[in-house]
Design a protein around this motif. Structure first.
Motif, PDB file in Angstrom:
ATOM      1  N   ALA A 238      -4.728  -5.175 -33.910  1.00 13.30           N
ATOM      2  CA  ALA A 238      -3.489  -5.316 -34.807  1.00 13.30           C
ATOM      3  C   ALA A 238      -3.925  -5.692 -36.266  1.00 13.30           C
ATOM      4  O   ALA A 238      -2.892  -6.178 -36.926  1.00 13.30           O
ATOM      5  N   GLY A 239      -5.016  -6.102 -36.444  1.00 14.71           N
ATOM      6  CA  GLY A 239      -5.528  -6.736 -37.606  1.00 14.71           C
ATOM      7  C   GLY A 239      -5.543  -8.270 -37.804  1.00 14.71           C
ATOM      8  O   GLY A 239      -5.581  -8.937 -38.921  1.00 14.71           O
ATOM      9  N   ARG A 240      -5.188  -8.925 -36.697  1.00 19.68           N
ATOM     10  CA  ARG A 240      -5.258 -10.205 -36.806  1.00 19.68           C
ATOM     11  C   ARG A 240      -6.715 -10.954 -36.773  1.00 19.68           C
ATOM     12  O   ARG A 240      -7.577 -10.214 -36.157  1.00 19.68           O
ATOM     13  N   VAL A 241      -6.835 -11.963 -37.694  1.00 19.51           N
ATOM     14  CA  VAL A 241      -8.176 -12.639 -37.629  1.00 19.51           C
ATOM     15  C   VAL A 241      -8.095 -13.630 -36.629  1.00 19.51           C
ATOM     16  O   VAL A 241      -7.250 -14.776 -36.873  1.00 19.51           O
ATOM     17  N   TRP A 242      -9.206 -14.078 -35.736  1.00 23.06           N
ATOM     18  CA  TRP A 242      -9.159 -15.053 -34.636  1.00 23.06           C
ATOM     19  C   TRP A 242     -10.457 -15.744 -35.306  1.00 23.06           C
ATOM     20  O   TRP A 242     -11.626 -15.235 -35.501  1.00 23.06           O
ATOM     21  N   ALA A 243     -10.317 -17.026 -35.681  1.00 20.86           N
ATOM     22  CA  ALA A 243     -11.468 -17.633 -36.377  1.00 20.86           C
ATOM     23  C   ALA A 243     -11.617 -19.195 -35.574  1.00 20.86           C
ATOM     24  O   ALA A 243     -10.925 -19.904 -34.948  1.00 20.86           O
ATOM     25  N   ALA A 244     -12.943 -19.546 -35.262  1.00 22.63           N
ATOM     26  CA  ALA A 244     -13.573 -20.508 -34.484  1.00 22.63           C
ATOM     27  C   ALA A 244     -13.508 -21.827 -35.527  1.00 22.63           C
ATOM     28  O   ALA A 244     -13.654 -21.864 -36.635  1.00 22.63           O
ATOM     29  N   SER A 245     -12.820 -22.989 -34.761  1.00 23.07           N
ATOM     30  CA  SER A 245     -12.871 -24.161 -35.457  1.00 23.07           C
ATOM     31  C   SER A 245     -12.950 -25.183 -34.538  1.00 23.07           C
ATOM     32  O   SER A 245     -13.291 -25.291 -33.457  1.00 23.07           O
ATOM     33  N   TRP A 246     -12.752 -26.355 -35.248  1.00 22.30           N
ATOM     34  CA  TRP A 246     -13.152 -27.623 -34.288  1.00 22.30           C
ATOM     35  C   TRP A 246     -12.086 -27.964 -33.135  1.00 22.30           C
ATOM     36  O   TRP A 246     -12.634 -28.638 -32.230  1.00 22.30           O
ATOM     37  N   ASP A 247     -11.009 -27.507 -33.232  1.00 24.06           N
ATOM     38  CA  ASP A 247      -9.932 -27.660 -32.097  1.00 24.06           C
ATOM     39  C   ASP A 247      -9.685 -26.503 -31.025  1.00 24.06           C
ATOM     40  O   ASP A 247      -9.116 -26.509 -30.230  1.00 24.06           O
ATOM     41  N   GLY A 248     -10.383 -25.429 -31.483  1.00 23.40           N
ATOM     42  CA  GLY A 248     -10.026 -24.132 -30.786  1.00 23.40           C
ATOM     43  C   GLY A 248     -10.287 -22.869 -31.423  1.00 23.40           C
ATOM     44  O   GLY A 248     -11.209 -22.834 -32.497  1.00 23.40           O
ATOM     45  N   VAL A 249      -9.502 -21.811 -31.359  1.00 23.15           N
ATOM     46  CA  VAL A 249      -9.661 -20.500 -31.994  1.00 23.15           C
ATOM     47  C   VAL A 249      -8.223 -20.413 -32.752  1.00 23.15           C
ATOM     48  O   VAL A 249      -7.164 -20.543 -32.045  1.00 23.15           O
ATOM     49  N   HIS A 250      -8.294 -20.417 -34.021  1.00 18.96           N
ATOM     50  CA  HIS A 250      -7.011 -20.064 -34.862  1.00 18.96           C
ATOM     51  C   HIS A 250      -6.645 -18.521 -34.966  1.00 18.96           C
ATOM     52  O   HIS A 250      -7.855 -17.757 -35.185  1.00 18.96           O
ATOM     53  N   CYS A 251      -5.693 -18.295 -34.978  1.00 19.98           N
ATOM     54  CA  CYS A 251      -5.092 -16.835 -35.039  1.00 19.98           C
ATOM     55  C   CYS A 251      -4.200 -16.659 -36.159  1.00 19.98           C
ATOM     56  O   CYS A 251      -3.187 -17.296 -36.340  1.00 19.98           O
ATOM     57  N   PHE A 252      -4.586 -15.634 -37.093  1.00 22.31           N
ATOM     58  CA  PHE A 252      -4.147 -15.470 -38.297  1.00 22.31           C
ATOM     59  C   PHE A 252      -3.433 -13.877 -38.379  1.00 22.31           C
ATOM     60  O   PHE A 252      -3.957 -12.998 -37.935  1.00 22.31           O
ATOM     61  N   ASP A 253      -2.168 -14.119 -38.617  1.00 21.97           N
ATOM     62  CA  ASP A 253      -1.610 -12.867 -38.780  1.00 21.97           C
ATOM     63  C   ASP A 253      -2.136 -11.852 -40.079  1.00 21.97           C
ATOM     64  O   ASP A 253      -2.816 -12.526 -40.822  1.00 21.97           O
ATOM     65  N   PRO A 254      -2.195 -10.455 -40.282  1.00 20.84           N
ATOM     66  CA  PRO A 254      -2.749  -9.794 -41.348  1.00 20.84           C
ATOM     67  C   PRO A 254      -2.317 -10.447 -42.624  1.00 20.84           C
ATOM     68  O   PRO A 254      -3.086 -10.088 -43.484  1.00 20.84           O
ATOM     69  N   ASP A 255      -1.105 -10.797 -42.712  1.00 24.06           N
ATOM     70  CA  ASP A 255      -0.802 -11.617 -44.074  1.00 24.06           C
ATOM     71  C   ASP A 255      -1.289 -12.779 -44.250  1.00 24.06           C
ATOM     72  O   ASP A 255      -1.067 -13.540 -45.269  1.00 24.06           O
ATOM     73  N   GLY A 256      -2.131 -13.469 -43.525  1.00 21.14           N
ATOM     74  CA  GLY A 256      -2.680 -14.627 -43.578  1.00 21.14           C
ATOM     75  C   GLY A 256      -2.027 -16.058 -42.783  1.00 21.14           C
ATOM     76  O   GLY A 256      -2.519 -17.232 -43.175  1.00 21.14           O
ATOM     77  N   THR A 257      -0.881 -15.879 -42.342  1.00 19.74           N
ATOM     78  CA  THR A 257      -0.198 -16.966 -41.830  1.00 19.74           C
ATOM     79  C   THR A 257      -0.857 -17.207 -40.563  1.00 19.74           C
ATOM     80  O   THR A 257      -1.181 -16.487 -39.677  1.00 19.74           O
ATOM     81  N   LEU A 258      -1.092 -18.765 -40.253  1.00 18.19           N
ATOM     82  CA  LEU A 258      -1.401 -19.308 -39.062  1.00 18.19           C
ATOM     83  C   LEU A 258      -0.535 -19.078 -37.999  1.00 18.19           C
ATOM     84  O   LEU A 258       0.610 -19.697 -38.491  1.00 18.19           O
ATOM     85  N   ILE A 259      -0.308 -18.337 -37.019  1.00 22.86           N
ATOM     86  CA  ILE A 259       0.326 -18.147 -36.026  1.00 22.86           C
ATOM     87  C   ILE A 259       0.387 -18.779 -34.707  1.00 22.86           C
ATOM     88  O   ILE A 259       1.370 -18.992 -33.893  1.00 22.86           O
ATOM     89  N   GLY A 260      -0.887 -19.091 -34.344  1.00 23.34           N
ATOM     90  CA  GLY A 260      -1.034 -19.933 -33.210  1.00 23.34           C
ATOM     91  C   GLY A 260      -2.518 -20.289 -32.920  1.00 23.34           C
ATOM     92  O   GLY A 260      -3.292 -19.866 -33.990  1.00 23.34           O
ATOM     93  N   LYS A 261      -2.658 -21.082 -31.863  1.00 21.64           N
ATOM     94  CA  LYS A 261      -4.207 -21.358 -31.530  1.00 21.64           C
ATOM     95  C   LYS A 261      -4.340 -21.306 -30.005  1.00 21.64           C
ATOM     96  O   LYS A 261      -3.539 -21.718 -29.275  1.00 21.64           O
ATOM     97  N   LEU A 262      -5.747 -21.355 -29.772  1.00 23.45           N
ATOM     98  CA  LEU A 262      -6.071 -21.371 -28.266  1.00 23.45           C
ATOM     99  C   LEU A 262      -6.894 -22.358 -28.372  1.00 23.45           C
ATOM    100  O   LEU A 262      -7.970 -22.518 -29.030  1.00 23.45           O
ATOM    101  N   LEU A 263      -6.660 -23.609 -27.756  1.00 27.90           N
ATOM    102  CA  LEU A 263      -7.050 -24.832 -27.902  1.00 27.90           C
ATOM    103  C   LEU A 263      -8.054 -24.810 -26.664  1.00 27.90           C
ATOM    104  O   LEU A 263      -8.030 -24.699 -25.591  1.00 27.90           O
ATOM    105  N   LEU A 264      -9.281 -25.522 -27.245  1.00 27.07           N
ATOM    106  CA  LEU A 264     -10.359 -25.740 -26.218  1.00 27.07           C
ATOM    107  C   LEU A 264     -11.029 -27.276 -26.125  1.00 27.07           C
ATOM    108  O   LEU A 264     -10.580 -27.966 -27.117  1.00 27.07           O
TER     109      LEU A 264
END
Length: 305
Positions: A238-264
């Motif tokens: 769907a064009g969302r970008v999933w990015a690795a970070s220190w607290d988990g995986v961050h999910c960005f909408d195609p417009d660049g909005t951070l819409i959620g995280k998967l915490l690890l």
């Protein structure tokens, strides 16, 4: 028995509400020093990843659950990907080169120098449908002997993003204004390329348009990190970008909005989609590798041209 931890999907925007999956993350393996570069092989149903300081590649077999050493020594391998012919392409930080493992197990050196200068320490890599190989070349592997071999930056301290045409051997710099380029991923149609600059303040992702001749234009900041620093990234269908970070995986909408995280429970370095439906998410984090089935799918990239 596989160890599990709760899957914590953290909603920040209504667009993230139905992006979830299993209630638990499976910890497929732990005990590494620093995991990175997960690459899934659909034909063999197995996952390969790097354990950088231990100078090895590990392999998980989906059919048996067994984990073993795929290669040791690995040249302090970091990022890995699978090309359209099912071959492993690897960034070897210690050897300062990008290689391809052929079907018979032999290793082909794809790039180790730009003109008369050695590469710094190739970090992450993606392959486009036209066969070109795109990789980042920060200097982490030459800073010390911990995850590479201490050495000189032959670009006067600069770190670049490269494009290689293995058919002709043409290697060119496509971006030269990054501090520490790191993870990268194409949009589903391969018309845009997202690239992480880990050491910018704040750490961020930039997005470029890919032109017909293989050069990049644009380069605006797509998203900034709100916790720690970005590392590896992937794009879903769907064009969302999933990015690795220190607290988990961050999910960005195609417009660049951070819409959620998967915490690890461990700092995330990288991720990839696998399985026959591309909905099996594999995550390298700290000393471990995690997996879970999700309600979204990785991007379906064009076939080889």
């Amino acid at each position: 028995m596989v160890e599990t931890v709760p899957a914590e999907f953290h909603l920040l925007d209504e667009r993230f509400r139905y992006l979830d999956g299993d209630f638990v993350l499976e910890r497929l393996h732990t005990g590494a020093r620093k995991t990175e570069g997960p690459a899934y092989f659909p034909a063999g149903r197995y996952l390969v990843w790097s354990d950088i300081p231990n100078d090895r590649l590990l392999r998980w077999d989906e059919t048996t659950g067994a984990v073993g050493v795929y290669r040791h020594a690995s040249g302090y391998a970091n990022g890995n990907t699978v090309d359209r012919q099912g071959r492993l392409v690897t960034c070897e930080q210690g050897n300062r080169r990008v290689t391809r493992t052929e079907h018979d197990g032999t290793i082909t050196v794809l790039a180790n120098r730009y003109e008369d200068r050695r590469l710094n320490s190739p970090n992450d890599v993606v392959v486009r449908a036209d066969g070109t190989i795109w990789f980042t070349d920060p200097s982490y592997g030459i800073h010390s002997d911990y995850e590479g071999n201490k050495g000189e930056n032959e670009f006067g301290g600069a770190c670049h993003v490269f494009r290689l045409d293995p058919a002709t051997g043409d290697l060119r710099i496509v971006v030269d204004d990054f501090c520490r380029p790191n993870g990268l991923a194409f949009s589903g149609d391969e018309q845009r390329l997202y690239i992480v600059d880990t050491r910018q303040e704040p750490s961020h992702i930039r997005v470029f348009d890919v032109t017909a001749d293989g050069s990049l234009t644009g380069g605006r900041v797509f998203a900034e990190c709100d916790f720690g620093r970005f590392d590896g990234i992937r794009v879903d269908d769907a064009g969302r970008v999933w990015a690795a970070s220190w607290d988990g995986v961050h999910c960005f909408d195609p417009d660049g909005t951070l819409i959620g995280k998967l915490l690890l429970p461990e700092s995330v370095a990288n991720l990839t989609f696998g399985g026959p439906k591309r909905n099996h998410l594999f995550i390298t984090a700290g000393a471990s590798v995690y997996a879970l089935r999700v309600t979204f799918n990785g991007a379906q990239y064009p076939t080889a041209t």
